[in-house]
Design a protein around this motif. Structure first.
Motif, PDB file in Angstrom:
ATOM      1  N   PHE A  81      45.633 -10.420  22.700  1.00 27.01           N
ATOM      2  CA  PHE A  81      46.437 -10.679  21.517  1.00 27.01           C
ATOM      3  C   PHE A  81      47.228 -11.949  21.782  1.00 27.01           C
ATOM      4  O   PHE A  81      47.925 -12.042  22.797  1.00 27.01           O
ATOM      5  CB  PHE A  81      47.374  -9.493  21.231  1.00 27.01           C
ATOM      6  CG  PHE A  81      48.152  -9.661  19.970  1.00 27.01           C
ATOM      7  CD1 PHE A  81      47.501  -9.586  18.743  1.00 27.01           C
ATOM      8  CD2 PHE A  81      49.511  -9.917  19.994  1.00 27.01           C
ATOM      9  CE1 PHE A  81      48.211  -9.750  17.570  1.00 27.01           C
ATOM     10  CE2 PHE A  81      50.218 -10.081  18.823  1.00 27.01           C
ATOM     11  CZ  PHE A  81      49.562  -9.996  17.607  1.00 27.01           C
ATOM     12  N   ALA A  89      39.694  -0.758  17.207  1.00 29.49           N
ATOM     13  CA  ALA A  89      41.121  -1.008  17.091  1.00 29.49           C
ATOM     14  C   ALA A  89      41.927   0.216  17.498  1.00 29.49           C
ATOM     15  O   ALA A  89      43.133   0.144  17.614  1.00 29.49           O
ATOM     16  CB  ALA A  89      41.466  -1.396  15.652  1.00 29.49           C
ATOM     17  N   THR A  90      41.244   1.334  17.689  1.00 25.69           N
ATOM     18  CA  THR A  90      41.973   2.576  17.983  1.00 25.69           C
ATOM     19  C   THR A  90      42.042   2.792  19.481  1.00 25.69           C
ATOM     20  O   THR A  90      41.671   1.918  20.267  1.00 25.69           O
ATOM     21  CB  THR A  90      41.265   3.775  17.321  1.00 25.69           C
ATOM     22  OG1 THR A  90      40.020   3.989  17.967  1.00 25.69           O
ATOM     23  CG2 THR A  90      41.025   3.514  15.843  1.00 25.69           C
ATOM     24  N   ASP A  91      42.495   3.970  19.893  1.00 23.10           N
ATOM     25  CA  ASP A  91      42.637   4.235  21.317  1.00 23.10           C
ATOM     26  C   ASP A  91      41.509   5.100  21.865  1.00 23.10           C
ATOM     27  O   ASP A  91      41.692   5.806  22.831  1.00 23.10           O
ATOM     28  CB  ASP A  91      44.003   4.864  21.615  1.00 23.10           C
ATOM     29  CG  ASP A  91      44.212   6.145  20.810  1.00 23.10           C
ATOM     30  OD1 ASP A  91      43.323   6.501  20.014  1.00 23.10           O
ATOM     31  OD2 ASP A  91      45.274   6.763  20.976  1.00 23.10           O
ATOM     32  N   THR A 118      -6.342  -1.668   4.433  1.00 20.40           N
ATOM     33  CA  THR A 118      -5.365  -1.972   3.385  1.00 20.40           C
ATOM     34  C   THR A 118      -6.051  -2.723   2.260  1.00 20.40           C
ATOM     35  O   THR A 118      -7.107  -3.313   2.443  1.00 20.40           O
ATOM     36  CB  THR A 118      -4.220  -2.852   3.950  1.00 20.40           C
ATOM     37  OG1 THR A 118      -3.396  -3.254   2.864  1.00 20.40           O
ATOM     38  CG2 THR A 118      -4.737  -4.097   4.645  1.00 20.40           C
ATOM     39  N   ASN A 119      -5.398  -2.707   1.104  1.00 23.07           N
ATOM     40  CA  ASN A 119      -5.888  -3.545   0.013  1.00 23.07           C
ATOM     41  C   ASN A 119      -5.388  -4.976   0.128  1.00 23.07           C
ATOM     42  O   ASN A 119      -5.841  -5.851  -0.598  1.00 23.07           O
ATOM     43  CB  ASN A 119      -5.428  -2.968  -1.324  1.00 23.07           C
ATOM     44  CG  ASN A 119      -6.093  -1.641  -1.612  1.00 23.07           C
ATOM     45  OD1 ASN A 119      -7.260  -1.451  -1.261  1.00 23.07           O
ATOM     46  ND2 ASN A 119      -5.373  -0.725  -2.214  1.00 23.07           N
ATOM     47  N   ASP A 120      -4.428  -5.146   0.998  1.00 26.11           N
ATOM     48  CA  ASP A 120      -3.837  -6.482   1.112  1.00 26.11           C
ATOM     49  C   ASP A 120      -4.751  -7.447   1.845  1.00 26.11           C
ATOM     50  O   ASP A 120      -5.617  -7.049   2.626  1.00 26.11           O
ATOM     51  CB  ASP A 120      -2.521  -6.395   1.887  1.00 26.11           C
ATOM     52  CG  ASP A 120      -1.415  -5.884   0.993  1.00 26.11           C
ATOM     53  OD1 ASP A 120      -1.594  -5.931  -0.238  1.00 26.11           O
ATOM     54  OD2 ASP A 120      -0.395  -5.431   1.534  1.00 26.11           O
ATOM     55  N   VAL A 129      47.775  -4.840  15.437  1.00 33.42           N
ATOM     56  CA  VAL A 129      46.461  -4.204  15.490  1.00 33.42           C
ATOM     57  C   VAL A 129      45.651  -4.941  16.555  1.00 33.42           C
ATOM     58  O   VAL A 129      45.497  -6.153  16.501  1.00 33.42           O
ATOM     59  CB  VAL A 129      45.749  -4.272  14.132  1.00 33.42           C
ATOM     60  CG1 VAL A 129      44.321  -3.784  14.264  1.00 33.42           C
ATOM     61  CG2 VAL A 129      46.497  -3.418  13.113  1.00 33.42           C
ATOM     62  N   ALA A 189      -1.316  -6.197   8.240  1.00 30.68           N
ATOM     63  CA  ALA A 189      -0.151  -5.341   8.004  1.00 30.68           C
ATOM     64  C   ALA A 189       0.890  -6.118   7.201  1.00 30.68           C
ATOM     65  O   ALA A 189       1.568  -5.561   6.344  1.00 30.68           O
ATOM     66  CB  ALA A 189       0.456  -4.870   9.321  1.00 30.68           C
ATOM     67  N   ASP A 226      46.001   1.532  12.574  1.00 29.79           N
ATOM     68  CA  ASP A 226      45.119   0.564  13.240  1.00 29.79           C
ATOM     69  C   ASP A 226      44.390  -0.371  12.288  1.00 29.79           C
ATOM     70  O   ASP A 226      43.392  -0.984  12.654  1.00 29.79           O
ATOM     71  CB  ASP A 226      44.109   1.267  14.165  1.00 29.79           C
ATOM     72  CG  ASP A 226      44.805   2.038  15.259  1.00 29.79           C
ATOM     73  OD1 ASP A 226      45.750   1.483  15.852  1.00 29.79           O
ATOM     74  OD2 ASP A 226      44.427   3.192  15.500  1.00 29.79           O
ATOM     75  N   THR A 259       0.845  -1.185   0.000  1.00 24.60           N
ATOM     76  CA  THR A 259       0.000   0.000   0.000  1.00 24.60           C
ATOM     77  C   THR A 259       0.881   1.234   0.000  1.00 24.60           C
ATOM     78  O   THR A 259       2.085   1.156   0.231  1.00 24.60           O
ATOM     79  CB  THR A 259      -0.877   0.026   1.250  1.00 24.60           C
ATOM     80  OG1 THR A 259      -0.003   0.039   2.385  1.00 24.60           O
ATOM     81  CG2 THR A 259      -1.761  -1.193   1.316  1.00 24.60           C
ATOM     82  N   ASN A 311      -2.457 -14.048   3.382  1.00 21.02           N
ATOM     83  CA  ASN A 311      -2.217 -15.105   2.396  1.00 21.02           C
ATOM     84  C   ASN A 311      -2.346 -16.454   3.086  1.00 21.02           C
ATOM     85  O   ASN A 311      -1.461 -16.882   3.825  1.00 21.02           O
ATOM     86  CB  ASN A 311      -0.819 -14.905   1.792  1.00 21.02           C
ATOM     87  CG  ASN A 311      -0.553 -15.916   0.693  1.00 21.02           C
ATOM     88  OD1 ASN A 311      -1.489 -16.466   0.112  1.00 21.02           O
ATOM     89  ND2 ASN A 311       0.723 -16.141   0.421  1.00 21.02           N
TER      90      ASN A 311
END
Ligand SMILES: [Ca+2]
Ligand SMILES: [Ca+2]
Lengths: 506, 331, 961
Positions: B113, B76-78, B298-300, B52, B286, C802, A428, B303
């Motif tokens: 690590f 991975a950064t600070d 709705t048009n639906d 890294v 919906a 990095d 819709t 199903n």
């Protein structure tokens, strides 16, 4: 002075003595969309790489548009592609470099063709002259297409036209927005010169191709130029639709099969493939081989007896979001191979993780297998009507002037009706949102080299608004830096050409 | 051993050390700065090689010893930046700390690590959370003769948009009723002004329904208008039903449970709902594939993929935020 | 008639020969030949005199051919140097020259000439490219300067420069020459010596002189060597039991993987390698037929490779005739060399597959679809007759047995050289040289159908591949040479001026199809040619035998460049000072020779290593039938403009050389030290064209500069020189480093040219980077744990952003050795002789691709097969990370010492004229190295399933009568 004895080598002095050379040159311009050189799949390439197939436009463009997104993850562990999927590429990435080289080689060829027609029409009959003038318009169309790709991928790029003779000069860099204006004006100019929609020879551009491309770049104009042009996106979409030359092909799956040259009702411009005549590891041959593996029957179901390459498949996130029912029972566009595959990908290099895409096949709609065990017959739809429909709908939803919301809904529902086989999938007007349209584009166009551009337009390519498996290099996906929305100018060209300035972030 | 081993990790790698936020500092979150970002910073871990690393930033209640931490992010950064909204949510929802209050939390940064995990010293700081007041769903109460004029016990209809209210109410007897803006007589009560017109004069009389029954009411409290429709029946319609698109298969209202229901055979096909065997009031799903969910205009259609005997229920009371709902259950 | 040679059997031109008691006299020509006419009958005494040599008197019958061997008057003046377009006395030689004569060749190096001189010369590095018999070698003189131009030296055989471009199916130019026919090899190293060859001399020049007939009784020499080659070492892979256990360890919880395991213990390397026999026969006849000195030789070599089915056969014939006409004023030298070579190359992919093929599988499993050979089939290998897993390793035994890869090479090199001594001015010679080098190779590389590894164009359809290549090179040289002793001013003048022209023609074709010819590929063919022409001049001036000056200039033109870029000037000058001739040293016995040399020269490079001989031409190339494109209903052959550089020009190298030749203790210690510095500019490089400016992404152009410097030292010591006991020792050392100083047109220093493909679509392992040595490794920096074990997938973030990506690659080590040493020795005691030679190479690193390809991860492929790994997998135990093969962990120090050969011989007492010597020896005796791969000596440093060098045991017999 030594003249080459090899009859295959022709010098520039005499090449156009024979008028048919112009058409052979034109064929080359189109061939640069998918082939890699003058000797089948390898041997006389214009770009050198360890694997000649990787130098093809379609293969490079496809990987760049798909592997970087939620539509595709690759299993080869190839550094360049891992960087693609993880949004971690640098200006040294080989795939980026090859894409860049390919675009500008192709542009150089177009420039040379345009010059050749300008310089050399003496001795041609009237019809021959008209004919080669038409070739020139196509050369300009293709150049505009390649520049549009360059604008989309790299933004600010070297700019060369037919006014720049080949040689040792350093091209100036054009700004993305200026390039947009150039592409726009070229396309408008050639749209007048090209044949009417539907009236061109197979695999040659006509007006509709130019309009479709105009519609595409206008839809993305906000990204390219900073200002929206949705109204023109609607205008040119309308021109394609209203030309009446194209309708949706009745069978979605048939658009991607070995006899998809029969789908000219929808396909506006294909990249032609032929196993016997046009051998390349960079056309749809790549898309099919790279996606086949696992328990797929490569020879019988996909028409490639030489076997799949166990590389590409769908991400989990894409399948989950776009196709809650991946079986194809509801939405027939869910063409996946799930047998022996897990949906979840925990290790990208294990090919049996992730659903396989079974959309592309070297098998005809009647089940016949393509003629060559390796090189496929399946053409690639570069522009097809469904995209024009979705351009119209999206530009309308985004508020483009001249858009009719009812028509937008109707066009989308036509696609959905084809996909569902009935109206049960129709939506819709309240459901016709931007988010829906992005998903619908994914459902309709996955693995057709559109995704990256679409995600960027929707603001979901980088950042964390949309995550997919191994985005940013981690399994759950993580946000990525915004500068990845543009690819870097390859380091090698930056070093050669002092006029170039690198894109921010690299 | 190789002769080019230069990048070797240390035996005792150095842990990261948090620099921001400072210990004992306070981060106050307000309604207006939700989108701004808070940046957490630290000095990197030292493994002796330029690896890294992937840092994990965790938060927990102070003194909880990170027994139930929430992960703010990985990087991975600070540094790690998160929106104040994100921090707010982590503190309130994940850690369960009170809204609109100051709480003490502690943060740590961990990285690993090659089998060596190192963790920063925790840093304690305070967060003042913010929470919007609960949105109030506007209602009108319908006290009347049919239920003994008791506002607190009266059924309600709900605000749908602007000053419009809509809802279905079953009235077991005919008679007078009013709309009230609260479950009491102390606030506004809307009475009968004219047919279709309301008054806020509390002394005026009520609106009269001519008969007992199941009604749909629409009210606009600004325009002071009202309307009602008697729903004699809801029914199933569509290709899944015996009546196809032509005739409704009636459902039954159960006054005890407050829902409409029917048990019937359905074919594979479309299924919708409509009132009074006509199209003026009709509802669809919906999501067409769902066998239960929201009903919308709705048009639906739903199903139905498998033929069979089904019990179909619709609930028009809007008692949940979903509003009108349906449920199709195969027997 | 006769010939004058020195004690090393090198010709002595310019020697004056007279007959005692008459006024008849003549001078020997450039090849040492002389002829006296009108000699009175009966025995006469010939007197030969020459500066630097003792006068020699020898009696001979008039009309008989005489061989005069002159002894040097002092050691320093004893040799003639072949320098190109003539010879000079070694004492007059001003450049850096190295000579190896036949007697110094490595004994038993029967398969190829290059093996004969490996390690003998400072600054000359010869690396065989594989262990296959008749294999190619990479020869580098003082390293290589070029990036994309050739780095091969110019090879000149009997004054005919030959093409060293490898032909399809032919193994190597030097392998096509019979080492037994060679008299000596002279290597010109610095530019002052090579510049006379101008255009082709940047990488040094190897002048090869063949043996000649001599006057005197006919001599027959027969030489036979039988050899047995064995493989010294196998790659250490898991055996079947170990493989089962490691697969179970890594994949134990995945039945689909462990179900693929078999029950056998197959040693695939054992299956593909063998002990190989070889035989080499040579017979030569030399002497003089009437007045025509001749030498005819026939050679036959038949060697099997240690890789089963590999075979090399070579038949050679060489004829040398040296007639003299016009009363010795016209001396003619005719050379004719023929070669007939057949190879069975074997399918060398079997080497890698023998490492990777699952050792738990039998060689044959009784299937009917794959000719019985065990083959990986799809669906979990459940049906032995199933469809193939085409990307799985192929059964190596099947590859050897089902491949038919044969080639035949025919080659003929010949020339006629006419040296005319002017009747009116005998000091002036005119020399004409007409030569040709024709070669043809043809062969096929076929595979049977029903084989898993050949699947294009028809799956399992086998392969028929035929190819053919022809080369026709022609040469014309003309020069005038004037030699004059001007006694009055104690000077000697040697002037040469000439013209050289050569034409190089090459064509070839190949075609492939499946065995049934259902899908033939288009014919692949080419024709290409180019011309070189040059004018050259040389002036040698010697004053008081103390000071020598050489100046040369050459102007060369090549058809490979545009008209206005075609010609280049290549000047050179050198000066020597013979300190020994100065008064303060003249009478010293301690210092028997001392000579200082200074040289400077410019040389050029135009050898492009491609078949594109028209890089300056704007060309179009029409496509073949498989790269057509569909427009409408028709397919069009496409027409492509090709990339070109209209301004392409010479790459030039400027060399400065300082040298010192020395001799001590009456020559018992002698040798030379050279220091050189080379700068190459306008390097012919294939570099990216600025985007949008050309018709190929990469274009061959002149970009970049490099610097090369080095030191060479050589020492020959006579340790004993007694009647029954002689002992010589030779030692040489060279240090060489080539650095790239520029790679871009605009001076940007960041240009990186990556190359050296390894597995994976884009993984390259080497790069040219400004400021680094050429072709260094370009890798990620591995991070190690505290035990020194590499941490999987952990690399240093070298730029600190990095993220690990291609910006973190760095230059680490280089495949070329920094220091090379050669040591060789020869000793004789009574009738026994003994020799050895060996080499030490320091600072060369290899990328161990065999180890890099070995991980736990590689044990199983999701394509559905198992692959064996080398034990390197045990060291790393990598299971998941990608691109572990780009780690510097696999760059390994490949310094080595190799004992190239040891030989022992015994000469029987002569029986009349019959001399017999027997000998035995070992080639490739042992290698000492830390390198973990099979063999540390890999040209280019990329060790990827190398055809292993065999150890060869030899027995030989040599008869002369
Ligand atoms: Ca096709
Ligand atoms: Ca980095």
């Amino acid at each position: 002075n030594v003249k080459p004895k090899d009859p295959r080598i022709i010098t520039s002095a005499t090449v156009f003595d024979k008028p048919e050379a112009y058409k052979q040159f034109l064929a080359k311009l189109y061939a640069t969309l998918s082939l890699t050189g003058q000797k089948g799949e390898s041997g006389l390439p214009e770009i050198s790489a360890p694997d000649e197939g990787t130098t093809a436009f379609l293969r490079g463009y496809w990987a760049l548009q798909e592997v970087t997104t939620d539509e595709c993850i690759n299993a080869w562990g190839d550094g360049g592609l891992v960087e693609y999927h993880g949004h971690a590429w640098s200006d040294q990435n080989s795939y980026v470099n090859l894409m860049y080289q390919r675009l500008f080689i192709n542009i150089s060829y177009c420039n040379e063709m345009i010059r050749a027609v300008n310089d050399n029409p003496g001795g041609l009959s009237g019809t021959q002259k008209t004919e080669i003038d038409a070739y020139q318009a196509e050369a300009r169309f293709l150049r505009a297409y390649f520049y549009a790709c360059a604008m989309d991928i790299f933004g600010n790029v070297p700019f060369v036209t037919e006014a720049d003779k080949p040689g040792a000069f350093l091209p100036k860099q054009i700004k993305r927005a200026d390039l947009f204006n150039y592409v726009e004006s070229e396309l408008k100019a050639v749209a007048d010169l090209l044949p009417a929609p539907g009236s061109s020879e197979y695999a040659r551009a006509n007006k509709a191709a130019a309009w479709a491309l105009l519609s595409r770049i206008y839809l993305n104009a906000q990204v390219y130029t900073g200002s929206a042009r949705y109204d023109q996106a609607i205008t040119y979409a309308n021109m394609v639709i209203n030309s009446g030359a194209y309708t949706l092909h009745d069978n979605y799956a048939g658009l991607f099969l070995a006899d998809n040259h029969l789908a000219g009702d929808e396909i506006i411009l294909p990249i032609a493939s032929s196993g016997a005549n046009s051998r390349s590891y960079g056309d749809v041959t790549f898309i099919i081989h790279a996606g086949v593996g696992g328990s797929m029957d490569a020879a019988n179901d996909y028409g490639i007896a030489s076997g799949g390459w166990n590389g590409n498949r769908m991400t989990t996130a894409f399948v989950d979001t776009q196709f809650p029912d991946p079986s194809g029972a509801t939405d027939k566009r869910a063409i996946f191979h799930t047998d022996g595959q897990t949906l979840t990908i925990t290790n990208p290099t294990i090919f049996t993780e992730g659903y396989l895409c079974a959309k592309w096949k070297n098998v005809t709609s009647t089940g016949e297998i393509g003629g060559n065990a390796t090189f496929v017959e399946t053409d690639f739809p570069l522009f097809r009507l469904a995209e024009v429909y979705l351009n119209y709908a999206e530009a309308t939803v985004r508020g483009g002037a001249g858009g009719d919301a009812g028509k937008a809904l109707q066009l989308v529902n036509e696609l959905r009706a084809r996909a569902y086989g009935n109206t049960s999938g129709n939506i819709t007007s309240s459901q016709l949102t931007l988010d829906f349209l992005l998903q619908e584009k994914g459902r309709e166009f996955y693995w057709e080299a559109q995704r990256r551009t679409d995600l960027i337009r929707h603001g979901k390519f980088t950042g964390s608004d949309l995550l997919w498996d191994f985005k940013g290099g981690v399994m759950a996906g993580t946000g990525t830096a915004p500068h990845f929305s543009l690819f870097p100018i390859p380091a090698s060209d930056l070093q050669l050409n002092n006029n170039l300035v690198q894109n921010p972030g690299y | 051993k190789k002769d080019n081993i230069v990048a070797v990790i240390k035996n005792n790698p150095g842990a990261p050390a948090i620099t921001t936020p400072a210990a004992a500092s306070t981060i106050t979150i307000t309604k207006d700065d939700m989108d701004t970002r808070v940046v957490m910073r630290w000095n990197r871990a030292d493994y002796g090689a330029k690896a890294v690393l992937n840092y994990t930033v965790q938060l927990d209640k102070a003194g909880n010893n990170f027994a139930a931490p929430v992960t703010l992010g990985n990087t991975a950064t600070d540094s790690l930046s998160i929106t104040r909204a994100g921090l707010n949510n982590a503190v309130m929802t994940s850690l369960g700390l009170p809204a609109n209050a100051e709480s003490e939390v502690e943060m740590r940064v961990t990285t690993a690590f090659n089998k060596d995990t190192v963790t920063s010293n925790p840093v304690k700081f305070k967060v003042v959370t913010y929470k919007d007041p609960e949105p109030v769903r506007l209602q009108l109460w319908l006290p009347g003769a049919y239920q003994g004029w008791s506002p607190p016990a009266a059924p309600v209809i709900y605000n749908v948009e602007g000053s419009n209210y809509e809802g279905y109410v079953y009235m077991a007897t005919a008679g007078e009723f009013k709309f009230t803006s609260a479950p009491d007589w102390d606030h506004i009560n809307y009475g009968y002004e004219a047919d279709g017109k309301l008054t806020t004069d509390g002394l005026k009389g009520g609106i009269i329904v001519p008969s007992a029954g199941y009604y749909k009411f629409n009210v606009n409290v600004d325009a002071l208008t009202y309307s009602y429709t008697l729903v004699e029946s809801f029914g199933l319609i569509g290709t899944a039903t015996p009546g196809q698109w032509d005739n409704s298969t009636p459902m039954t209202y159960n006054a005890t449970t407050g829902v409409w229901t029917v048990t019937t055979d359905l074919a594979a096909g479309a299924l919708k709902f409509r009132a009074n065997n006509g199209w003026d009031l009709n509802y669809g799903p919906a999501v067409t594939a769902d066998l239960s969910g929201r009903l919308i205009q709705t048009n639906d259609a739903i199903n139905i993929t498998e033929a069979g005997n089904y019990t179909v229920t619709i609930d028009m009371r809007q008692s949940t935020p979903d509003g009108y709902t349906y449920m199709v259950v195969k027997n | 008639t006769g010939r004058v040679v020195d004690d090393g059997n090198l010709p002595l031109p310019g020697v004056t020969i007279s007959i005692k008691g008459t006024n008849l006299s003549t001078a020997a020509d450039v090849n040492g030949y002389f002829k006296l006419s009108n000699v009175p009958a009966g025995p006469q005494t010939l007197v030969a005199s020459f500066i630097g040599y003792k006068n020699l008197e020898q009696t001979a019958e008039a009309g008989a051919a005489v061989n005069l061997q002159m002894e040097p008057s002092s050691l320093a003046l004893n040799e003639v140097a072949v320098i190109g377009y003539g010879t000079v006395r070694k004492s007059d030689a001003t450049g850096s020259i190295g000579v190896v004569t036949a007697k110094d060749f490595n004994r038993g190096a029967v398969n190829s000439l290059q093996e004969a001189i490996t390690g003998k010369l400072a600054g000359v590095v010869i690396t065989s490219n594989s262990g296959a018999p008749g294999n190619a070698s990479t020869i580098r003189i003082r390293g290589g300067a070029s990036i994309n131009g050739s780095n091969d030296p110019l090879i000149v055989i009997d004054n005919v420069p030959v093409d060293n471009f490898l032909m399809g199916g032919a193994s190597n130019i030097l392998a096509t020459i019979n080492p037994n026919d060679i008299e000596n090899i002279t290597v010109l190293k610095d530019a002052s010596a090579t510049a006379i060859y101008g255009a082709r001399a940047s990488n040094g020049v190897m002048l090869i002189t063949t043996k000649r007939g001599t006057k005197g009784p006919a001599q027959i020499n027969y030489n036979v060597i039988a050899s047995l080659s064995t493989l010294p070492k196998h790659v250490d892979v898991y055996n079947g039991d170990e493989f089962r256990s490691v697969v179970n360890k890594v994949y134990g919880n995945i039945p689909a993987v462990t179900a693929l395991l078999g029950t056998e213990n197959t040693d695939w390397q054992k299956e593909i390698y063998q002990n190989a026999f070889g035989q080499d026969h040579n017979i030569s006849f030399s002497g003089s037929a009437k007045n025509l000195p001749y030498r005819v030789s026939l050679g036959y070599n038949n060697s099997d490779g240690v890789l089963k089915t590999y075979n090399f056969k070579r038949t050679t014939v060489a004829v040398g005739l040296d007639p003299s006409l016009l009363k010795n004023h016209l001396n003619i030298h005719i050379n004719l060399k023929g070669l007939y070579n057949t190879n069975n190359f074997a399918e060398q992919a079997a080497i890698g597959n023998a490492i990777n093929y699952d050792p738990t599988k039998p060689v044959r499993n009784g299937n009917t679809r794959w000719r019985g050979y065990t083959t990986w089939t799809d669906n979990g290998n459940t049906d032995i007759n199933g469809a193939p897993v085409t990307l799985a390793p192929a059964n190596p035994v099947a590859q050897l047995e089902l491949t038919d890869n044969k080639s035949t090479v025919r080659r003929s090199i010949g020339n006629v050289q006419l040296d005319y001594k002017m009747h009116f001015l005998p000091d002036l010679h005119a020399n004409v040289n007409l030569g040709y080098d024709y070669a043809q190779s043809f062969g096929h590389n076929n595979a049977r159908d029903s084989t898993q590894w050949v699947y294009i164009p028809v799956v399992a359809g086998g392969r028929l591949n035929n190819y053919e290549e022809n080369k026709k090179n022609k040469l014309f040289d003309f020069y005038l040479n004037y030699i004059k002793d001007i006694k009055s001013i104690q000077s000697r003048l040697n002037v040469t001026a000439g013209y050289s022209w050569s034409h190089f023609y090459n064509d070839g074709k190949s075609q492939s199809s499946d065995v049934a010819r259902t899908a033939p590929q288009p014919l692949d063919s080419y024709i290409t040619e180019y011309y070189l022409a040059g004018f050259f001049g040389r002036l040698d001036y010697s004053f008081k035998d103390k000071y020598q000056l050489t100046a040369t200039v050459r102007r060369d033109g090549t058809s490979r460049f545009a008209e206005d870029r075609r010609w280049g000037w290549f000047p050179a000058a050198a000066f020597t000072w013979r300190l020994k001739e100065e008064n303060f040293l003249k009478n010293s016995n301690t210092v028997s020779d001392l000579k200082l040399r200074v040289g400077y020269g410019v040389t050029g490079q135009q050898d492009l290593l491609t078949k594109n001989n028209y890089p300056y031409l704007a060309k179009y190339t029409i496509s073949d039938q498989t790269s057509r494109y569909q427009l409408g209903d028709a397919f069009y052959n496409t027409l492509r403009p090709d990339g070109y550089d209209a301004n392409i020009k010479w790459e030039t190298t400027t060399t400065t050389n300082f040298g010192l030749d020395y001799g001590f203790l009456n020559g018992r210690l002698s040798g030379a030290v050279d220091v050189y510095f080379r700068k190459s500019k306008d390097l012919l490089s294939t570099v990216p064209a600025a985007a949008g400016t050309n018709f190929s992404a990469f274009v061959l152009t002149n970009v970049g500069d490099s610097e090369n410097k080095g030191i060479e030292f050589s020492l020959n010591a006579v340790l004993a020189a007694k009647k029954d006991f002689n002992w010589n020792l030779g030692y040489n050392l060279s240090y060489n480093r080539t650095k790239i100083t520029n790679l871009s047109l605009n001076g940007n220093t960041g240009t990186i040219l990556q190359f050296g493909g390894i597995s994976g679509t884009f993984n390259t392992i080497k790069a040219h980077v400004v400021g680094s040595r050429t072709g260094s490794f370009y890798v990620y920096q591995q991070i190690y744990d505290t035990n020194g074990k590499p941490i999987e997938g952990a690399y240093a973030d070298r730029n600190g952003d990095d993220v690990i990506n291609s910006s973190d690659l760095y230059i680490y080590q280089n495949p070329d050795p920094v220091i090379q040493m050669g040591i060789n020795s020869r000793a004789s005691y009574k009738r026994w002789d003994f020799s050895f030679s060996g080499r030490l190479s320091l600072g060369n690193y290899n990328y161990n691709n065999v180890a890099a390809g070995s991980t736990y991860r590689g044990l199983y492929s999701s394509l559905g097969y198992l692959a064996n790994q080398t034990k390197a997998a045990e060291e790393t135990q990598f299971t998941t990370a990608l691109q572990t093969n780009m780690s510097d962990f696999y760059i390994q120090n490949a310094s080595f010492f190799r004992m190239d050969n040891i030989n022992i011989g015994y000469s029987f007492p002569d029986v009349k004229r019959l001399k017999i010597r027997v000998n035995g020896g070992v080639q490739n005796v042992f290698v000492i190295t830390k390198y973990k791969g099979l063999d540390p000596e890999i040209s280019g440093g990329l060790d990827n399933n190398f055809f292993p060098r065999a150890r060869m045991f030899q027995l030989g017999l040599n008869c002369t009568f």
